[in-house]
Design an enzyme around this catalytic site. Structure first.
Site, short mmCIF file in Angstrom:
data_model
loop_
_atom_site.label_atom_id
_atom_site.label_comp_id
_atom_site.label_asym_id
_atom_site.label_seq_id
_atom_site.Cartn_x
_atom_site.Cartn_y
_atom_site.Cartn_z
N THR A 73 0.81 -1.22 0.00
CA THR A 73 0.00 0.00 0.00
C THR A 73 0.84 1.26 0.00
OG1 THR A 73 -0.06 -0.29 2.39
CG2 THR A 73 -1.96 -1.06 1.15
N LEU A 79 -1.43 11.37 0.64
CA LEU A 79 -0.09 11.52 1.20
C LEU A 79 1.01 11.34 0.16
CD1 LEU A 79 -0.46 9.68 4.64
CD2 LEU A 79 -0.67 12.12 4.14
N ASN A 80 0.73 10.55 -0.86
CA ASN A 80 1.71 10.34 -1.92
C ASN A 80 0.93 10.04 -3.20
OD1 ASN A 80 3.42 8.98 -3.84
ND2 ASN A 80 4.90 8.61 -2.21
N THR A 133 1.82 6.48 -4.89
CA THR A 133 1.35 5.23 -4.28
C THR A 133 -0.17 5.21 -4.15
OG1 THR A 133 1.75 6.13 -2.07
CG2 THR A 133 3.50 4.80 -3.04
N LYS A 183 -8.31 9.45 4.10
CA LYS A 183 -9.49 8.59 4.15
C LYS A 183 -9.16 7.11 4.00
CE LYS A 183 -13.03 11.86 2.64
NZ LYS A 183 -14.25 11.99 1.83
N GLU A 231 -9.20 0.26 -0.72
CA GLU A 231 -10.31 -0.58 -1.17
C GLU A 231 -11.29 0.13 -2.09
OE1 GLU A 231 -10.83 -3.62 1.91
OE2 GLU A 231 -10.23 -2.05 3.31
#
Lengths: 732, 168, 328
Positions: free
Chosen positions: A463, A625-626, A629, A695, A699
């Site tokens: 992840t 955040l990235n 990814t 968040k 999924e």
């Protein structure tokens, strides 16, 4: 202190990437020890009955065999504890009953894996066979209504249906799907001379494994160390301490040798959970202008006889649309089956397919564009609580997606868009994934050279946890990412919950944030009375981290470096612990992720072959955040969704409960050529429910794809397929 | 037939094999049933060669034998006599192989990383085969390497980049 | 895998002698079927004779045929320029099979001898399999059926022959050259495979220890157009649900020559003789193609789970014929 600088969100390459591309990353089954022995399980070949005899003579005589432990002679083991994920799986080999095909009935330990596997094939098991319950409709099966107390009744369903101009009433089916991470689930167990235990396990939750082993083997948690620095995927299969983990530890205890147990691919179908089948009836009532008046979602799914699985398939429908009259129902049927478990987007993967297919059917019936129908019924506040969302950019997802996809080019008539032999279909679906966060801890240390070491016993199953936590800590501590190491996957580190439920980034991120802030506070404490420090007497709110140290907020020239503080105070390092707890917003409804999925399919007019040609996904994932990814998470989830839509079905033989397609040659997952290039865009801002504002995007990427594909197939062909996977035979 | 090998290789006994692994000459005796995959991992510690199915279906154990990509799980060590085996450990950072690895990193062409060594070995071979010309071609000829995390589009990006093309 | 004796063969005559004389011995070539089945416990030979060093590799053009050494890999054959130009459907079928990795290992001889993909055959925990043990029954007939055969089946076995390349090869009347203890012989591929009948364990005419040494591909007339169409769920790396290999010669819109075979439907690679009769002399078009398809599948005996294959196979053949003839 605010989080604005570029380290967060930047498309940083994965920090562990060099290890992964050179083969140097050590996954649990890559670990070896001197004197390592190998274990192989023996599985039941019936689904119900009793073991009457186990002949191990031939196996014991086989070359290299050290021990054979069977269900008829195994030592007593306690079942693992109830954790935040519910009960633990039953301990293996504890009695002669067979409850499902593939249940472990023995384990063989030998010098080499090949010897163990061969000897396992020589164990002869005799059974007294019962007629198994394998069918969800078996009248003998125990049925549990509302297993989690999550059924919803809102308004008056019957009245809502009565006032509707149009009612959709259809039943949808989804099959068993098997997680099938590429990494074979593996455990290496080593009992040390002092009675302590080290376990390398392909788990998504090292602390969960430690809790289970402590209870099962009666060893204090402090004497058990579970390691999982790299895990070859999981998608939920690694959430629990499944029975093979116990077998490996037992085998090591019985033989006094370090033991490695690597499941085979067929064993991955019966021992580590799977997404259970579902049958779902949906009723939707609407006015002629497309306003929902009633929504009923009733789902039924199987579960094992003596184990549990959370799978509230219908629940999200109660939150999906602004509809005054809603009913959701979940039922579970206990069968002679391997226990299901979470598989990427549990519950939503199934429930969303039914709901978003039904919404498409409603749009067709009403002659309203499917996009418009969803926008007309957008839930501006949380339908469950009536509170405003902590954040919700679903409308923006739809608008942006429609624009990027070219939705306006769609001609509504089914079969109206063609390209040679291909019928072209455009389909869409809305998607949501509920928020989830559980307590988590982390520790941050600033070393005397000014570099930082941050850790927590979390896992990175692909992840991007290593990377985003490195970025986050670098940002919070004002360091270059190259000066920060984030480590994980070791129960000697602070407690972390599982990588699952799209909840780890929030839980861990907020814990890392807390640890970093506590670390800054620790520095301020050290210099609180230090006359040489420009930071003397300042509070956390008055400072910022940057440039390898701390300075007055808004004045980078006014601070000092960590190294200077440490050196002056004769400190080799400073550390601080942080923890996060789930948010409890009382004025907003904690929202979770949203998304809009747009899919173009091509269906061969004669042959029925279905190919996904294009996917546009617009996701409200809160703070990203990235970018790199996070995008990969959505791309990967989409691929999982394509598998669910077109290929994946775990097939069980009637009568025996045997999995009929338990190999990668027979259980089809998407290959490279099945997956088109795709566009992923994030919209929306930080979620207001937590300090970090993420968040979780692990999924949401899967949710909605199956429905969007099915809706696109309908658009291409006029054929409504309500049962997954969508295969060409249904279109001939 | 009384060959030297048969004399050496009574039931379960050792077979003499002399071959190269990542440029190093190896002269070993192995049991006939030992696969190249297990031997590379267990005897040489080359754990970059991954086991994802052990049935020739996933491609995680892809290595090069005499420059051609094969799956190591369906090949016996005994069959490798006189051959040169190359694993991901043998190509790290070297020339075009290094370019492929760098491109995989840049394009985030993996997630969990488990299939990655096999993908990279396959990609190196693919470029050598002249099959990296279009994205469609890459997709078809990389389809023997499963990726459950779903990195396929990014794997194509990485290969296009490494092969000197324009990433779309 | 159980233990076995490994023998590295250096001479075909000796290799044949060893396996012929020893009921516990088997040949090992590319390994992609043999080792797979040994891992699954379906096969457990006591001796494996590795034939990969035998001088049976390479492709030679001799007049109007191509002679392919049995140990030539699928990738090597697919790369052959004559194959690509003169019988492109052989290349198409080769490249539609398996993955590059497997095609680098699998040999053409081994491909023709590949065993059924039936999961009841491949799982020894299933007792009933006449192909594994004659007389034990067939779990597949009552089991999950989607991948099974609809042509050439018997009450004893419905397992599919899954080779792709065998389909165009059988259409071309390829010849199989073998070596046994009695010397060499040549068997037409059309007579090579045996339908299951009541002996599903006997899959072809090879005797114990008889080795395929070469496959000879007769080249059709230069003007022949060929096509191999494979239909499957995935876009790649999957066995066929149905496939069709077609080679036609046209004079204007009249079909003067036709060779047709189907894959994915037969217990053996299925030469569609009746379709060829229909097509020869017919006018290019949907009517003739549909009739060819109908006569080919007239004898189909589908199970409930394979019923869709009857129509799918017809449409596959029609599409292949449309493509190869350029019919609208």
């Amino acid at each position: 202190m605010t989080i604005t600088a570029p380290r967060i969100g930047a498309a940083l390459d994965r920090v562990e990437a060099p290890l992964k591309v050179t083969g140097a990353a050590l996954y649990p089954n890559d670990v070896s020890y001197p004197g390592l022995a190998h274990a192989a399980p023996v599985r039941a070949t019936i689904a119900a009955g009793r073991v009457t005899a186990i002949d191990t003579a031939e196996a014991r005589a086989a070359e290299g065999v050290i021990a054979v432990v069977t269900a008829l002679d195994a030592p007593r083991l306690r079942r693992g504890p109830v954790t935040l994920l519910g009960i633990s799986p039953p301990a293996p080999l504890q009695d002669d009953r067979i409850l499902h095909y593939g249940q472990y009935v023995a384990v063989v330990v030998a010098d080499t894996a090949e010897q163990a596997r061969h000897a396992a094939s020589l164990v002869a098991v005799e059974y007294a066979e019962d007629v198994p319950m394998l069918d969800i409709g078996d009248p003998r099966a125990e049925v549990e209504d509302d297993p989690w107390g999550m059924d919803v009744d809102r308004g008056d369903l019957e009245a809502g249906l009565a006032e509707a101009d149009v009612v959709i009433d259809e039943t949808y089916a989804t099959p068993d799907n098997t997680n099938n991470p590429l990494g074979l689930m593996s455990t290496v167990a080593v009992w040390h001379g002092d009675g302590s235990l080290t376990v390398h396990d392909a788990t998504q939750w090292p602390h969960g494994v430690r809790m289970s082993l402590a209870e099962t083997f009666g060893v204090p948690e402090s004497r058990i160390r579970v390691l999982a620095p790299y895990v070859g995927g999981g998608f939920g299969a690694g959430l629990r301490a499944w029975q093979h983990v116990i077998l490996a530890v037992l085998a090591a205890r019985e033989t006094g040798r370090p033991v490695k147990l690597v499941l085979t691919r067929p064993e991955m179908f019966t021992g580590v959970g799977y997404r259970p089948e579902s049958i779902q009836r949906i009723r939707i009532g609407a006015t002629r202008d497309g306003r929902l008046t009633a929504l009923a979602h009733e789902a039924i799914a199987p579960v094992a006889l003596e184990d549990d699985n959370f799978e509230a398939v219908s629940h999200t429908s109660a939150r999906a649309y602004a509809c005054p009259n809603v009913m959701t129902r979940d039922r579970q049927v206990r069968l002679n089956i391997p226990c299901p478990g979470s598989m990427r987007a549990p519950t939503e993967a199934q429930g969303n397919f039914a709901l978003e297919s039904a919404m498409d059917e409603l749009a067709v019936d009403l002659g309203i564009d499917p996009l418009d129908l969803r926008l007309r019924n957008f839930a501006g506040t949380d339908p469950l609580t009536g509170l405003p969302w902590s954040s919700n950019a679903l409308r923006e997802c739809f608008a942006r997606g429609a624009e990027l996809f070219g939705w306006s080019r769609r001609t509504p008539e089914p079969g109206s868009m063609r390209d040679g032999h291909w019928r072209v279909g455009y389909g869409l679906a809305g998607a949501s994934y509920p928020p989830y966060q559980v307590p988590c801890q982390a520790r941050a240390s600033l070393q005397h050279d000014g570099s930082a070491f941050v850790r927590s016993a979390a896992t990175d199953i692909g992840t991007g946890t290593y990377t985003v936590m490195t970025q986050l800590a670098a940002e919070l501590l004002g360091l270059d990412v190259a000066r920060v190491r984030f480590d994980l996957g070791d129960t000697d580190m602070p407690y972390s919950p599982q990588a699952g439920g799209s909840g780890l980034t929030g839980a861990l991120g907020n814990a890392v944030r807390s640890a970093c802030r506590q670390l800054l506070q620790a520095f301020l404490d050290v210099v609180a009375d230090d006359p040489e420090s420009p930071l003397r007497g300042l509070t956390l709110d008055e400072v910022e981290a940057g440039g390898g140290g701390i300075h007055r907020a808004g004045d980078p020239g006014s601070g000092e470096a960590y190294t200077a503080i440490l050196a002056r105070h004769d400190l080799a390092e400073l550390s601080a612990d942080g923890r996060s707890t789930p948010p409890t917003p009382d004025t907003t409804a904690w929202a979770g992720a949203f998304g809009a999925r747009f899919v173009e399919v091509r269906v061969d007019a004669d042959l029925g072959v279905i190919r996904v040609a294009r996917v546009v996904s617009v996701i409200d994932g809160g703070r990203v955040l990235n970018a790199k990814t996070a995008t990969s998470q959505i791309v990967g989830g989409t691929v999982g969704g394509i598998g669910q839509a077109l290929f994946e079905e775990t097939v069980t033989d009637e009568g025996t409960g045997r999995i009929a397609n338990a190999t990668f040659g027979d259980y089809l997952i998407p290959v490279n050529a099945d997956v088109p290039d795709m566009e992923v865009v994030f919209v929306g801002g930080p979620d207001t429910a937590t300090p970090l504002g993420t968040k979780g995007v692990g999924e949401i990427g899967l949710v909605g794809i199956a429905a969007a594909v099915a809706n696109a197939v309908h658009h291409a062909t006029g054929r409504r397929l309500r049962s997954l996977p969508l295969t060409l035979d249904a279109l001939l | 037939m009384k060959t030297r090998e048969e004399a050496l290789s009574r039931l379960g006994a050792s077979v003499g094999v002399e071959f190269g692994v990542n440029g190093v000459r190896r002269r070993v005796g192995v049991e006939g049933r030992v696969t190249l995959l297990d031997w590379l991992r267990d005897e040489l510690g080359l754990t970059g060669v991954k086991k994802g199915c052990d049935q020739g279906a996933c491609g995680a154990c892809t290595v090069l034998v005499d420059g051609k990509r094969v799956v190591a799980c369906l090949m016996l060590v005994a069959q490798c006599d006189g051959r040169e085996v190359t694993t991901v450990e043998g190509v790290a950072g070297v020339g075009e192989a290094g370019a492929v690895q760098d491109a995989f990193v840049r394009h985030d062409a993996f997630q969990c990383g488990y299939c990655t060594p096999g993908q990279i070995m396959s990609a190196i071979a693919l470029i050598g085969e002249g099959r990296a010309g279009t994205r469609e071609e890459i997709a078809e000829f990389m389809s023997g390497n499963l990726c459950r995390c779903g990195a396929y589009p990014r794997i194509r990006d990485a290969i296009v980049d490494a092969a000197g093309g324009e990433v779309g | 895998m159980g233990p076995f004796t490994y023998v590295r063969a250096v001479d075909p005559v000796e290799a044949v002698g060893v396996v012929s004389a020893d009921p516990g011995a088997a040949f090992l070539a590319g390994g992609t079927t043999q080792l797979d089945l040994m891992k699954d416990g379906v096969l457990s030979p006591e001796k494996l004779v590795d034939i990969t060093r035998l001088p049976l590799r390479g492709i030679a053009r001799t007049g109007t045929t191509i002679r392919v050494g049995a140990l030539t890999t699928m990738e090597e054959l697919a790369a052959d320029p004559t194959v690509a130009v003169r019988v492109p459907f052989v290349r198409e079928a080769l490249l539609a099979g398996a993955s590059v990795q497997l095609r680098n290992m699998a040999t053409i001889g081994g491909n023709l001898l590949q065993r059924a993909r039936c999961r009841y055959f491949r799982d020894p925990s299933v007792a009933a399999c006449n192909k594994r043990e004659r007389g034990s029954g067939c779990a597949a007939i009552d089991g999950v059926q989607r991948m099974h055969a609809i042509l050439g089946t018997s009450p004893h076995c419905v397992a599919l022959h899954a080779s792709d390349v065998a389909v165009p090869l059988i259409a071309l009347d390829a010849l199989v050259h073998t070596r046994g203890t009695d010397g060499t012989r040549t068997v037409p591929l059309t007579g090579f495979y045996l339908p299951p009948g009541d002996t599903p364990d006997v899959e072809n005419v090879l005797r114990r220890g008889e080795l395929i040494t070469a496959v000879e591909i007769p080249l059709p007339a230069e003007r022949t157009r060929t096509h191999y169409l494979k239909v499957r769920d995935r876009a790649s790396y999957e066995f066929a649900l149905t496939s069709a290999a077609v080679a036609v010669e046209l004079d204007g819109t009249t079909i003067t020559g036709a060779r047709v075979a189907l894959g994915g439907v037969g217990t053996v690679p299925w030469r569609a003789w009746d379709a060829e009769d229909v097509l020869r002399g017919a006018t290019v078009g949907r009517d003739a193609f549909r009739e060819a398809a109908e006569v080919t599948l007239a004898g189909a005996r589908p199970l409930p789970g394979t019923a869709f294959k009857v129509e799918l196979a017809k449409r596959t053949l029609i599409r292949a014929l449309e493509t190869v003839t350029g019919a609208p």
